[in-house]
Scaffold this motif. Structure first.
Motif, short mmCIF file in Angstrom:
data_model
loop_
_atom_site.label_atom_id
_atom_site.label_comp_id
_atom_site.label_asym_id
_atom_site.label_seq_id
_atom_site.Cartn_x
_atom_site.Cartn_y
_atom_site.Cartn_z
N ASP A 266 0.84 -1.29 -0.18
CA ASP A 266 0.40 -0.06 0.61
C ASP A 266 0.40 0.86 -0.17
OD1 ASP A 266 -2.52 -1.34 -0.04
OD2 ASP A 266 -2.70 -1.76 1.97
N GLN A 267 1.89 1.26 0.63
CA GLN A 267 2.53 2.53 0.45
C GLN A 267 3.77 3.00 -1.60
OE1 GLN A 267 5.34 0.66 4.10
NE2 GLN A 267 4.31 2.45 5.58
N LEU A 268 3.82 1.51 -0.88
CA LEU A 268 4.49 1.55 -2.57
C LEU A 268 3.62 2.25 -3.28
CD1 LEU A 268 6.91 -1.21 -2.43
CD2 LEU A 268 7.48 1.09 -2.39
N ALA A 269 2.35 1.84 -3.97
CA ALA A 269 1.22 1.95 -4.13
C ALA A 269 1.14 4.13 -4.42
CB ALA A 269 0.08 1.59 -4.53
N GLN A 270 1.13 3.95 -2.49
CA GLN A 270 0.92 5.23 -2.77
C GLN A 270 1.60 6.72 -3.50
OE1 GLN A 270 -0.08 5.96 1.21
NE2 GLN A 270 -1.92 5.05 1.17
N LEU A 271 2.98 6.01 -3.49
CA LEU A 271 4.09 6.63 -3.58
C LEU A 271 4.16 6.69 -4.99
CD1 LEU A 271 6.80 5.41 -1.44
CD2 LEU A 271 6.19 7.78 -1.52
N ALA A 272 3.66 5.61 -6.22
CA ALA A 272 3.68 5.55 -7.32
C ALA A 272 2.72 6.49 -8.12
CB ALA A 272 3.50 3.96 -7.46
N GLU A 273 1.61 6.39 -7.09
CA GLU A 273 0.26 7.58 -7.70
C GLU A 273 0.79 8.92 -7.29
OE1 GLU A 273 -2.88 7.20 -5.16
OE2 GLU A 273 -2.82 4.86 -5.38
N LEU A 274 2.05 8.64 -6.63
CA LEU A 274 2.55 10.41 -6.82
C LEU A 274 3.86 10.59 -7.37
CD1 LEU A 274 3.51 10.94 -2.75
CD2 LEU A 274 1.68 12.11 -4.25
N GLY A 275 4.00 9.58 -8.20
CA GLY A 275 4.90 9.76 -9.97
C GLY A 275 6.19 9.02 -9.52
N LEU A 276 6.33 8.47 -8.44
CA LEU A 276 8.14 8.22 -8.31
C LEU A 276 7.65 6.85 -8.34
CD1 LEU A 276 7.93 9.18 -4.38
CD2 LEU A 276 8.78 9.83 -6.33
N ASP A 277 8.36 5.97 -9.72
CA ASP A 277 8.32 5.50 -10.81
C ASP A 277 9.44 4.42 -9.66
OD1 ASP A 277 7.88 6.89 -12.96
OD2 ASP A 277 8.85 7.17 -13.21
N TRP A 278 10.53 4.39 -9.43
CA TRP A 278 11.00 3.11 -8.80
C TRP A 278 10.12 2.83 -7.34
CZ3 TRP A 278 10.70 4.20 -3.35
CH2 TRP A 278 10.31 5.17 -3.02
N ALA A 279 9.11 3.26 -6.87
CA ALA A 279 8.00 2.16 -6.10
C ALA A 279 7.18 1.36 -7.04
CB ALA A 279 7.27 3.40 -5.35
N ARG A 280 6.77 1.36 -8.41
CA ARG A 280 6.30 1.05 -8.92
C ARG A 280 6.44 -1.01 -9.06
NH1 ARG A 280 2.86 3.86 -11.30
NH2 ARG A 280 3.47 6.41 -12.09
N ASP A 281 5.92 -1.62 -9.15
CA ASP A 281 6.21 -2.82 -9.42
C ASP A 281 7.15 -3.36 -11.16
OD1 ASP A 281 3.02 -4.23 -7.81
OD2 ASP A 281 5.29 -3.90 -7.16
N GLY A 282 8.87 -3.67 -10.92
CA GLY A 282 8.77 -4.27 -11.63
C GLY A 282 8.79 -4.29 -13.24
#
Length: 62
Positions: free
Chosen positions: A46-62
């Motif tokens: 969930d934390q990684l998904a929230q960071l990915a929503e903010l546009g942090l590409d490194w937080a997206r799944d491979g």
């Protein structure tokens, strides 16, 4: 989200209803992002998904 929350310029007496007012610290955004990235292996999905929503590409799944 992600530990103590994102950096904020709001003081401890900031806007009511803000989830971060109790533990607000003035941290530069780049420092906060770098800290989150360095501990990404410890963040849950969930934390990684929230960071990915903010546009942090490194937080997206491979």
């Amino acid at each position: 989200m992600c530990g103590a929350g994102p950096p904020s310029s709001t003081s401890a007496s900031g806007a009511s209803g803000s989830p971060w007012t109790a533990r607000t610290t003035n941290v530069r955004l780049g420092v906060w992002v770098s800290h989150q990235k360095s501990r990404r292996d410890k963040l849950n999905a969930d934390q990684l998904a929230q960071l990915a929503e903010l546009g942090l590409d490194w937080a997206r799944d491979g």
